[in-house]
Design an enzyme around this catalytic site. Structure first.
Site, PDB file in Angstrom:
ATOM      1  NE  ARG A  37       5.080 -31.911  -3.223  1.00 57.39           N
ATOM      2  CZ  ARG A  37       4.415 -31.639  -4.346  1.00 57.39           C
ATOM      3  NH1 ARG A  37       4.656 -30.520  -4.993  1.00 57.39           N
ATOM      4  NH2 ARG A  37       3.527 -32.484  -4.826  1.00 57.39           N
ATOM      5  CD  GLU A 181      -0.992 -18.408  -0.482  1.00 61.35           C
ATOM      6  OE1 GLU A 181      -1.060 -19.568  -0.029  1.00 61.35           O
ATOM      7  OE2 GLU A 181      -0.264 -18.098  -1.444  1.00 61.35           O
ATOM      8  CE  LYS A 223      -2.887 -20.098  -3.368  1.00 62.86           C
ATOM      9  NZ  LYS A 223      -1.703 -20.535  -4.129  1.00 62.86           N
ATOM     10  CB  SER A 265      -5.534 -27.260  -1.894  1.00 59.45           C
ATOM     11  OG  SER A 265      -4.158 -27.152  -2.178  1.00 59.45           O
ATOM     12  N   GLY A 266      -4.362 -25.929   0.869  1.00 61.69           N
ATOM     13  CA  GLY A 266      -3.945 -25.897   2.264  1.00 61.69           C
ATOM     14  C   GLY A 266      -3.932 -27.200   3.019  1.00 61.69           C
ATOM     15  N   GLY A 267      -3.352 -28.248   2.470  1.00 59.92           N
ATOM     16  CA  GLY A 267      -3.242 -29.494   3.202  1.00 59.92           C
ATOM     17  C   GLY A 267      -4.370 -30.478   2.972  1.00 59.92           C
ATOM     18  NE  ARG A 295       3.042 -29.947  -0.754  1.00 53.62           N
ATOM     19  CZ  ARG A 295       3.677 -30.239   0.365  1.00 53.62           C
ATOM     20  NH1 ARG A 295       3.150 -31.105   1.213  1.00 53.62           N
ATOM     21  NH2 ARG A 295       4.839 -29.673   0.643  1.00 53.62           N
TER      22      ARG A 295
END
Length: 341
Positions: A37, A181, A223, A265-267, A295
């Site tokens: 990143r 999660e 999660k 949030s997963g993408g 993110r």
């Protein structure tokens, strides 16, 4: 084994982690992921730059107004800020709970082509004792499930659910709240209904294993993914539709005793994740509903920073804005058009 008094303390910490209007900041990318990143942002992927980036996040003024806890990776957890404090010390002094990711990543699962199992149980008891002594109040373990032809398979569901349960039991033994999660990924062309069914069977397996392991559910934070169509599905979807499907799926399989649900949030883009969270808040549920975004909170901050010290205030303002929008989404204080900003 943790006694009743300690378990009650863990349950209180779990409740604090999901108490509105706060969520959890996930700043726990692995060294490899964080380095990738940084490279994309035009920043050299050095240990010092990873530390500087995490430091600007956790020292953002007023962060504790919308963030209850911060998840760190092992590298950051053991680093010090430029003023000499450890990251757990700085987070606690800012009024937030320090957390630690303890799994060692997803690896290919034998006899299950295309599927993975998360590893990291070896030596976990001793690592948790050490992390707790250094200030960790909670931990995180992520299991990953893909959607495809015949998957997630029963083998993958059982293997990952069993590992999640063993991890959770060890956390509670060490006096640390486990974030559980199980993430069903957005990758694919499947409709939202396929995600709902996959999420349901995964969660059923996870809670069966948690109960078999005698994990206290009021001292865990779940999660999960939101129920979404595959990112290549191509159809239209509304935040209200995501919210209804997500909460309905969870209500059918998640026990009411669970301390709270903090969605990943997963993408999703930052705007999508916040809009969906705002819609989810309007649904009736037996547990507190909040966010544990990575993110979707920090991408704007990374873009604003770009490795330049003179841009740290800009990066912190970008993070503070995303946190305020998500915190506002939990209370209804932010109008619908604002969460899409």
């Amino acid at each position: 084994m943790t006694d009743t008094t300690d378990m009650n303390d863990i349950a209180r910490v779990a409740a604090a982690m999901v108490a509105p209007p706060k969520g959890i900041l996930a700043a726990d990318e692995s060294i490899r992921t964080m380095s990738d990143r940084l490279l994309k942002a035009g920043v050299a992927p050095t240990e010092e730059n990873r530390r500087d980036y995490r430091e600007l996040l956790v020292t953002t003024p007023g962060l504790s107004e919308g963030v209850s806890g911060v998840i760190l990776c092992d590298e950051t957890f053991n680093q010090r800020l430029s003023d000499g404090r450890t990251f757990p010390e700085a987070i606690a002094e800012a009024g937030m709970l320090p957390g630690i990711k303890v799994d060692t990543g997803a690896k290919p699962l034998a006899n299950a082509p295309g599927e993975t199992v998360t590893e990291g149980l070896d030596g976990l008891r001793e690592r948790l004792v050490r992390y707790a002594a250094l200030g960790a109040r909670f931990a995180k373990w992520r299991a990953v499930f893909s959607i495809g032809d015949g998957i997630p398979s029963r083998l993958a569901r059982r293997a990952n659910a069993h590992a999640l349960a063993r991890y959770a039991a060890l956390c509670q033994e060490a006096g640390v709240v486990p974030i559980v999660e199980p993430e069903v990924l957005m990758d694919g062309r499947h409709p939202m209904s396929r995600c709902a069914s996959a999420t349901s069977v995964v969660l059923l397996e996870v809670f069966a294993e948690l109960m078999d392991a005698e994990v206290r559910l009021d001292a865990i934070v779940l999660k999960p993914n939101m129920v979404l169509p595959g990112k290549d599905w191509g159809g239209a979807v509304t935040a209200e539709g995501v919210a209804r499907s997500t909460v309905s799926t969870l209500r059918n399989v998640v026990p009411e005793e669970v301390a709270g649900v903090a969605f990943l949030s997963g993408g999703q883009t930052p705007a999508e994740a916040t809009a969906n969270l705002a819609a989810i808040r309007k649904c009736t549920a037996p547990w507190p509903l909040t966010f544990s975004f990575g993110r979707a909170l920090v991408d704007p901050a990374l873009a604003a920073w770009s490795g330049r010290q003179d841009r740290v205030p800009d990066a912190q303002r970008a993070l503070a804005k995303r946190v305020a929008l998500n915190s506002g989404a939990l209370t209804g204080a932010v109008p619908a058009e604002a969460v899409r900003d």
